[in-house]
Write a protein that holds these residues in place. Structure first.
Motif, mmCIF file in Angstrom:
data_model
loop_
_atom_site.group_PDB
_atom_site.id
_atom_site.type_symbol
_atom_site.label_atom_id
_atom_site.label_comp_id
_atom_site.label_asym_id
_atom_site.label_seq_id
_atom_site.Cartn_x
_atom_site.Cartn_y
_atom_site.Cartn_z
ATOM 1 N N LEU A 48 34.575 28.785 44.698
ATOM 2 C CA LEU A 48 35.545 28.277 43.739
ATOM 3 C C LEU A 48 36.930 28.842 44.042
ATOM 4 C CD1 LEU A 48 35.568 26.518 41.124
ATOM 5 C CD2 LEU A 48 35.534 28.664 39.848
ATOM 6 N N ALA A 49 37.904 27.976 44.129
ATOM 7 C CA ALA A 49 39.258 28.404 44.472
ATOM 8 C C ALA A 49 39.861 29.223 43.335
ATOM 9 C CB ALA A 49 40.126 27.187 44.768
ATOM 10 N N VAL A 50 40.644 30.230 43.689
ATOM 11 C CA VAL A 50 41.347 31.039 42.712
ATOM 12 C C VAL A 50 42.705 30.397 42.446
ATOM 13 C CG1 VAL A 50 42.339 33.297 42.231
ATOM 14 C CG2 VAL A 50 40.191 33.124 43.504
ATOM 15 N N PRO A 51 42.978 29.981 41.192
ATOM 16 C CA PRO A 51 44.263 29.349 40.905
ATOM 17 C C PRO A 51 45.425 30.295 41.207
ATOM 18 C CG PRO A 51 42.728 29.049 39.074
ATOM 19 C CD PRO A 51 42.117 30.051 40.002
ATOM 20 N N SER A 52 46.521 29.759 41.675
ATOM 21 C CA SER A 52 47.711 30.570 41.898
ATOM 22 C C SER A 52 48.237 31.088 40.565
ATOM 23 C CB SER A 52 48.796 29.726 42.575
ATOM 24 O OG SER A 52 50.044 30.390 42.517
ATOM 25 N N PRO A 53 48.672 32.364 40.511
ATOM 26 C CA PRO A 53 49.291 32.859 39.279
ATOM 27 C C PRO A 53 50.465 32.000 38.825
ATOM 28 C CG PRO A 53 48.840 34.676 40.777
ATOM 29 C CD PRO A 53 48.570 33.412 41.544
ATOM 30 N N ASP A 219 40.068 43.008 45.733
ATOM 31 C CA ASP A 219 39.218 42.364 46.739
ATOM 32 C C ASP A 219 37.943 41.774 46.144
ATOM 33 O OD1 ASP A 219 41.016 42.954 48.742
ATOM 34 O OD2 ASP A 219 39.996 44.796 49.362
ATOM 35 N N VAL A 220 37.355 42.464 45.180
ATOM 36 C CA VAL A 220 36.072 42.024 44.640
ATOM 37 C C VAL A 220 36.251 41.026 43.502
ATOM 38 C CG1 VAL A 220 33.952 42.772 43.479
ATOM 39 C CG2 VAL A 220 34.924 44.160 45.325
ATOM 40 N N VAL A 221 37.086 41.371 42.531
ATOM 41 C CA VAL A 221 37.237 40.530 41.334
ATOM 42 C C VAL A 221 38.103 39.315 41.606
ATOM 43 C CG1 VAL A 221 37.989 40.523 38.925
ATOM 44 C CG2 VAL A 221 36.891 42.559 39.875
ATOM 45 N N LYS A 222 39.061 39.440 42.515
ATOM 46 C CA LYS A 222 40.038 38.389 42.800
ATOM 47 C C LYS A 222 40.762 37.973 41.504
ATOM 48 C CE LYS A 222 37.434 36.717 46.778
ATOM 49 N NZ LYS A 222 38.089 37.739 47.629
ATOM 50 N N PRO A 223 41.449 38.941 40.891
ATOM 51 C CA PRO A 223 42.110 38.679 39.605
ATOM 52 C C PRO A 223 43.389 37.870 39.774
ATOM 53 C CG PRO A 223 42.682 40.855 40.376
ATOM 54 C CD PRO A 223 41.684 40.304 41.376
ATOM 55 N N SER A 224 43.883 37.377 38.659
ATOM 56 C CA SER A 224 45.153 36.647 38.663
ATOM 57 C C SER A 224 46.342 37.577 38.517
ATOM 58 C CB SER A 224 45.165 35.614 37.530
ATOM 59 O OG SER A 224 44.150 34.652 37.738
ATOM 60 N N LEU A 225 46.095 38.813 38.093
ATOM 61 C CA LEU A 225 47.137 39.836 37.990
ATOM 62 C C LEU A 225 46.449 41.184 37.988
ATOM 63 C CD1 LEU A 225 47.269 41.180 34.858
ATOM 64 C CD2 LEU A 225 47.978 38.856 34.354
ATOM 65 N N ILE A 226 47.239 42.231 38.162
ATOM 66 C CA ILE A 226 46.720 43.593 38.062
ATOM 67 C C ILE A 226 47.539 44.327 37.012
ATOM 68 C CG2 ILE A 226 48.125 44.337 40.033
ATOM 69 C CD1 ILE A 226 45.870 46.333 40.698
ATOM 70 N N SER A 227 46.865 44.753 35.952
ATOM 71 C CA SER A 227 47.511 45.443 34.831
ATOM 72 C C SER A 227 46.899 46.828 34.691
ATOM 73 C CB SER A 227 47.306 44.642 33.541
ATOM 74 O OG SER A 227 47.776 45.363 32.405
ATOM 75 N N PHE A 228 47.736 47.807 34.354
ATOM 76 C CA PHE A 228 47.224 49.157 34.131
ATOM 77 C C PHE A 228 48.050 49.853 33.070
ATOM 78 C CE2 PHE A 228 50.819 50.245 36.668
ATOM 79 C CZ PHE A 228 51.038 51.619 36.601
#
Length: 459
Positions: A48-53, A219-228
């Motif tokens: 499944l393709a990951v949508p662009s942010p 690499d694993v989750v392929k998230p749409s953003l990275i928040s911390f």
């Protein structure tokens, strides 16, 4: 010491589990939608393709997203309160503060819609059952797991209940997961993208000094953003010595995944942390922008009550609903600076972050190195984030020069290479334009915590 998110996550679960399931089932029925049968639901497509942010709420579009955590509680969820949020320059709300009932979520989504706000829903029954309380596994005998078909059914129910509201930006899948949870989150996000590619799947990560934690997440989750979240303002005037190190690691992971980075900023005192001044709020914002932040979130908006532990002091709004000085400071920052400069920086790519005129360098930071455009920087300590256009053929650069100090004014002088710099513009937030300057040494004078954006057009 645990961060506030570590404390609030588990306690939200215990408060919400008893209220949400029946209400959400009723909400889905009220919405007039039907759910897919779990018995016929197929597994998640592996490719499944990951949508662009760029196509998703909040990460997409030209506007810089400004959000908050711990909004008004259900009794204080009124049109007036949500307008108060909007008037302070916020764009989105992460649900919480005892709002765990599906009908309350729908009510708040209606308030958000009318106020012009977006919401990320923290649904502990449907979304958290597929992403946090249970793992997703094809092996039905796995302990505390749901099948992909069951996970799809859970997500479908949440989507159908809240999807009719235009204010729904997406769902909060997990707050501060450990790395062992990443495979299940990857499956959960794939389900989200399959069933509602228009919604933002949101996850916020632990503070950490381990690069592998963030790189593995990407690499694993392929998230749409990275928040911390990492709250740097400690008691007795101290700073977290690894704040910049953490930011450098997150920045690297975001660039690696070509995704936006978001951060929470500290608005209140709690155990071992001090009450931020207005300048310290601004300092956190501008340091984060220099490190490439594409979204700012405030922790917290409403003040958590004493029973939650951690010794929380007043945030932007007190427990009793009164505005503090930090509400007005945040409003000033959001409406007169952050939205405007954020709109300039959002489409750009972070190229370098340098701590200039600072000795010794904080852990994880990089000192100044001359470039073909800027040959020297003299004066006070500053943090300079350099940005480029996505078009790699462009040689123009943007410099966000941030005061390293949140308590003293600074003055820095940038010596430019007149052989390579064609023009200079200093961003004026009020006019939302760049004011031309001579191609000569550029003097930058900064109030405590403040920053200036300079555009260098190459010859």
């Amino acid at each position: 010491m645990q961060s506030p998110h570590q404390i609030l996550g588990p306690s939200r679960r215990s408060l919400l589990l008893g209220a949400g399931a029946t209400a959400l089932t009723a909400a889905a029925t009220t919405a007039g939608t039907t759910t897919a049968s779990a018995a016929t639901a197929s597994a998640v497509p592996a490719d499944l393709a990951v949508p662009s942010p760029d196509t998703l709420p909040l990460t997409g579009g030209p506007d810089f997203p400004i959000g908050l955590f711990w909004p008004p509680h259900p009794y204080a969820s009124t049109a007036t309160r949500f307008a108060e949020i909007k008037n302070a320059g916020f764009d989105f709300v992460i649900s919480g503060n005892y709002a765990g009932d599906g009908n309350i979520f729908q009510y708040q989504l209606g308030l958000a819609r009318d106020a012009g706000l977006k919401m990320l829903i923290s649904d502990d029954i449907q979304i958290r059952n597929m992403a946090r309380w249970f793992s997703i596994s094809d092996t039905t005998t796995d302990f505390l797991s749901v099948t992909p078909a069951e996970a799809r059914e859970l997500y479908t129910r949440a989507r159908n209940a809240y999807g009719p509201f235009s204010s729904l930006a997406g769902f909060n899948f997990y707050d501060e997961p450990g790395a062992g949870w990443f495979p299940t989150l990857a499956k959960a996000l794939a389900i989200s993208r399959e069933l509602a590619p228009q919604l933002l799947p949101y996850i916020n990560l632990f503070p950490s000094d381990d690069p592998a934690y963030y790189r593995s997440f990407v690499d694993v989750v392929k998230p749409s953003l990275i928040s911390f979240d990492r709250y740097p303002l400690l008691s007795e005037g101290r700073e977290d010595a690894n704040y910049f190190h953490n930011w450098a690691i997150v920045r690297d992971a975001a660039l690696h995944g070509d995704i936006p980075s978001w951060v929470f900023i500290q608005t209140l005192a709690y155990h071992n942390h001090r009450v931020p001044t207005a300048a310290e709020l601004l300092w956190q914002v501008n340091i984060s922008l220099a490190y490439g932040a594409k979204g700012i979130q405030y922790f917290t908006y409403w003040t958590p009550e004493a029973a939650r532990g951690e010794g929380f002091g007043p945030a932007l709004i007190t427990v009793d609903g009164e505005r503090t000085s930090r509400y007005y400071a945040a409003k000033e920052i959001n409406t007169t600076w952050l939205h405007q400069v954020g709109r300039e920086l959002k489409p750009l790519v972070s190229e370098t972050v340098q701590h200039v005129n600072e000795t010794p360098l904080p852990n994880g930071t990089v000192g100044f190195t001359p470039t073909n455009l800027v040959s020297a920087v003299a004066g006070s300590p500053v943090v300079i984030g350099t940005f480029r256009a996505r078009d790699t053929t462009s040689t123009d650069r943007w410099l966000l020069v941030a005061n390293r100090s949140h308590s003293a004014r600074s003055r820095a002088v940038l010596t430019l290479n007149e052989q390579t710099v064609g023009s200079v513009g200093v961003f004026h937030a009020g006019r939302q334009t760049y004011v031309p300057q001579r191609v000569a040494p550029v003097e930058v004078s900064l109030a405590p915590g403040a920053a200036t954006l300079v555009k260098l057009t190459a010859k």
